[in-house]
Design a protein around this motif. Sequence first.
Motif, PDB file in Angstrom:
ATOM      1  N   ALA A  64       8.358  -5.481 -34.956  1.00  0.00           N
ATOM      2  CA  ALA A  64       8.008  -6.812 -34.431  1.00  0.00           C
ATOM      3  C   ALA A  64       8.557  -6.999 -33.024  1.00  0.00           C
ATOM      4  CB  ALA A  64       8.528  -7.897 -35.357  1.00  0.00           C
ATOM      5  N   ALA A  65       9.775  -6.529 -32.765  1.00  0.00           N
ATOM      6  CA  ALA A  65      10.371  -6.642 -31.430  1.00  0.00           C
ATOM      7  C   ALA A  65       9.582  -5.805 -30.419  1.00  0.00           C
ATOM      8  CB  ALA A  65      11.833  -6.206 -31.461  1.00  0.00           C
ATOM      9  N   ILE A  66       9.168  -4.620 -30.828  1.00  0.00           N
ATOM     10  CA  ILE A  66       8.372  -3.769 -29.939  1.00  0.00           C
ATOM     11  C   ILE A  66       7.026  -4.429 -29.655  1.00  0.00           C
ATOM     12  CG2 ILE A  66       7.134  -1.581 -29.778  1.00  0.00           C
ATOM     13  CD1 ILE A  66       9.470  -0.296 -31.336  1.00  0.00           C
ATOM     14  N   ARG A  67       6.386  -4.957 -30.679  1.00  0.00           N
ATOM     15  CA  ARG A  67       5.084  -5.615 -30.493  1.00  0.00           C
ATOM     16  C   ARG A  67       5.213  -6.815 -29.546  1.00  0.00           C
ATOM     17  NH1 ARG A  67       0.986  -4.356 -34.132  1.00  0.00           N
ATOM     18  NH2 ARG A  67       0.151  -6.465 -33.952  1.00  0.00           N
ATOM     19  N   TRP A  70       5.725  -5.473 -26.055  1.00  0.00           N
ATOM     20  CA  TRP A  70       4.456  -4.924 -25.567  1.00  0.00           C
ATOM     21  C   TRP A  70       3.517  -6.052 -25.139  1.00  0.00           C
ATOM     22  CZ3 TRP A  70       2.781  -0.511 -23.835  1.00  0.00           C
ATOM     23  CH2 TRP A  70       1.410  -0.311 -23.692  1.00  0.00           C
ATOM     24  N   ALA A  71       3.462  -7.112 -25.918  1.00  0.00           N
ATOM     25  CA  ALA A  71       2.597  -8.249 -25.584  1.00  0.00           C
ATOM     26  C   ALA A  71       3.043  -8.895 -24.264  1.00  0.00           C
ATOM     27  CB  ALA A  71       2.608  -9.275 -26.715  1.00  0.00           C
ATOM     28  N   THR A  75       0.641  -8.873 -20.737  1.00  0.00           N
ATOM     29  CA  THR A  75       0.066 -10.145 -20.299  1.00  0.00           C
ATOM     30  C   THR A  75       0.152 -10.236 -18.774  1.00  0.00           C
ATOM     31  OG1 THR A  75       0.758 -11.172 -22.357  1.00  0.00           O
ATOM     32  CG2 THR A  75       0.200 -12.637 -20.535  1.00  0.00           C
ATOM     33  N   PRO A  76      -0.986 -10.499 -18.118  1.00  0.00           N
ATOM     34  CA  PRO A  76      -0.961 -10.589 -16.640  1.00  0.00           C
ATOM     35  C   PRO A  76      -0.192 -11.788 -16.141  1.00  0.00           C
ATOM     36  CG  PRO A  76      -3.213 -10.829 -17.497  1.00  0.00           C
ATOM     37  CD  PRO A  76      -2.291 -10.660 -18.650  1.00  0.00           C
TER      38      PRO A  76
END
Length: 76
Positions: A64-67, A70-71, A75-76
């Motif tokens: 969950a922390a990696i996701r 990554w998000a 995100t621009p």
Amino acid sequence: MPSEQAGQRRGVFEVDERRAAEALRLAWGDYYHDIGVQDGRWKASRSDGGGRILTGETPDELNAAIRADWARRSTP
């Protein structure tokens, strides 16, 4: 079917650390390194040298922390 070892079933909350780490490496190994458990905490480092170490109490928490990381990065 539950895995058995030496005639004993594993507990519901027990984790096969080797298999969990391998699954995380397969999913995220191109972008995060040093994925594994150390001193009871799951850890991963960003491969881009961002210096950020992500942690979790369980493989699911680390995932969950990696996701989330990554998000944020995507995100621009």
